[in-house]
Design a protein around this motif. Structure first.
Motif, PDB file in Angstrom:
ATOM      1  N   THR A  45       0.830  -1.210   0.000  1.00 21.71           N
ATOM      2  CA  THR A  45       0.000   0.000   0.000  1.00 21.71           C
ATOM      3  C   THR A  45       0.861   1.254   0.000  1.00 21.71           C
ATOM      4  O   THR A  45       0.589   2.204  -0.738  1.00 21.71           O
ATOM      5  N   ARG A  46       1.910   1.260   0.803  1.00 22.36           N
ATOM      6  CA  ARG A  46       2.812   2.409   0.858  1.00 22.36           C
ATOM      7  C   ARG A  46       3.465   2.641  -0.507  1.00 22.36           C
ATOM      8  O   ARG A  46       3.523   3.769  -1.003  1.00 22.36           O
ATOM      9  N   ASN A  47       3.942   1.586  -1.141  1.00 25.32           N
ATOM     10  CA  ASN A  47       4.596   1.717  -2.447  1.00 25.32           C
ATOM     11  C   ASN A  47       3.626   2.217  -3.512  1.00 25.32           C
ATOM     12  O   ASN A  47       3.984   3.058  -4.342  1.00 25.32           O
ATOM     13  N   ALA A  48       2.392   1.709  -3.488  1.00 25.11           N
ATOM     14  CA  ALA A  48       1.393   2.155  -4.462  1.00 25.11           C
ATOM     15  C   ALA A  48       1.052   3.631  -4.253  1.00 25.11           C
ATOM     16  O   ALA A  48       0.902   4.382  -5.217  1.00 25.11           O
ATOM     17  N   PHE A  49       0.945   4.052  -3.000  1.00 22.22           N
ATOM     18  CA  PHE A  49       0.664   5.452  -2.689  1.00 22.22           C
ATOM     19  C   PHE A  49       1.794   6.348  -3.186  1.00 22.22           C
ATOM     20  O   PHE A  49       1.565   7.366  -3.842  1.00 22.22           O
ATOM     21  N   GLN A  63      -8.391   6.473  -2.843  1.00 24.50           N
ATOM     22  CA  GLN A  63      -8.521   5.098  -2.359  1.00 24.50           C
ATOM     23  C   GLN A  63      -7.670   4.838  -1.112  1.00 24.50           C
ATOM     24  O   GLN A  63      -7.827   3.823  -0.451  1.00 24.50           O
ATOM     25  N   TYR A  64      -6.772   5.762  -0.774  1.00 27.38           N
ATOM     26  CA  TYR A  64      -5.916   5.608   0.397  1.00 27.38           C
ATOM     27  C   TYR A  64      -6.401   6.422   1.590  1.00 27.38           C
ATOM     28  O   TYR A  64      -5.696   6.540   2.579  1.00 27.38           O
ATOM     29  N   SER A  65      -7.572   7.025   1.500  1.00 26.79           N
ATOM     30  CA  SER A  65      -8.083   7.836   2.600  1.00 26.79           C
ATOM     31  C   SER A  65      -9.499   7.397   2.952  1.00 26.79           C
ATOM     32  O   SER A  65     -10.103   6.586   2.264  1.00 26.79           O
ATOM     33  N   THR A  66     -10.014   7.974   4.017  1.00 24.87           N
ATOM     34  CA  THR A  66     -11.382   7.686   4.435  1.00 24.87           C
ATOM     35  C   THR A  66     -12.346   8.597   3.691  1.00 24.87           C
ATOM     36  O   THR A  66     -11.943   9.585   3.066  1.00 24.87           O
ATOM     37  N   THR A  67     -13.622   8.280   3.793  1.00 30.62           N
ATOM     38  CA  THR A  67     -14.626   9.058   3.063  1.00 30.62           C
ATOM     39  C   THR A  67     -14.793  10.461   3.628  1.00 30.62           C
ATOM     40  O   THR A  67     -15.267  11.347   2.924  1.00 30.62           O
TER      41      THR A  67
END
Length: 98
Positions: A45-49, A63-67
């Motif tokens: 996840t860190r690498n994709a971010f 997609q890496y945060s809350t709504t």
């Protein structure tokens, strides 16, 4: 007397049946978390971010945060407030501890 023994027997059997149901329910729970697998997922996840930031794919960042995430743009009123707090931190929880 036979009626009393019969009622006590029924109560005993029904109480034992409830305990076996609870035991069966807890038997299906996993005992351990695979720590290495979880760490690998965090690293992916860190690498994709970081790749999304590097490639300037800002639309993918949601997609890496809350709504309820609230972003601020440089120059906006919220950004100026953030800048003011950064320059003159107040209290125990300044901008960098959030």
């Amino acid at each position: 007397m036979k009626t009393l023994i019969f009622l006590v027997s029924i109560l005993l059997f029904t109480s034992c049946e409830d305990e076996t149901k609870q035991t069966d329910a807890t038997a299906n729970l996993p005992n351990k978390i695979n720590l290495q697998a979880e760490l690998n997922l965090i690293e992916e996840t860190r690498n994709a971010f970081q790749l999304a930031i590097k490639e300037k794919r800002y639309g993918d960042l949601k997609q890496y945060s809350t709504t309820d995430f609230k972003g601020v743009s440089p120059g906006s009123e919220d950004w100026l407030e953030y800048k003011r707090i950064r320059e003159k931190p107040m209290g125990k929880f300044s901008y960098d501890s959030i």
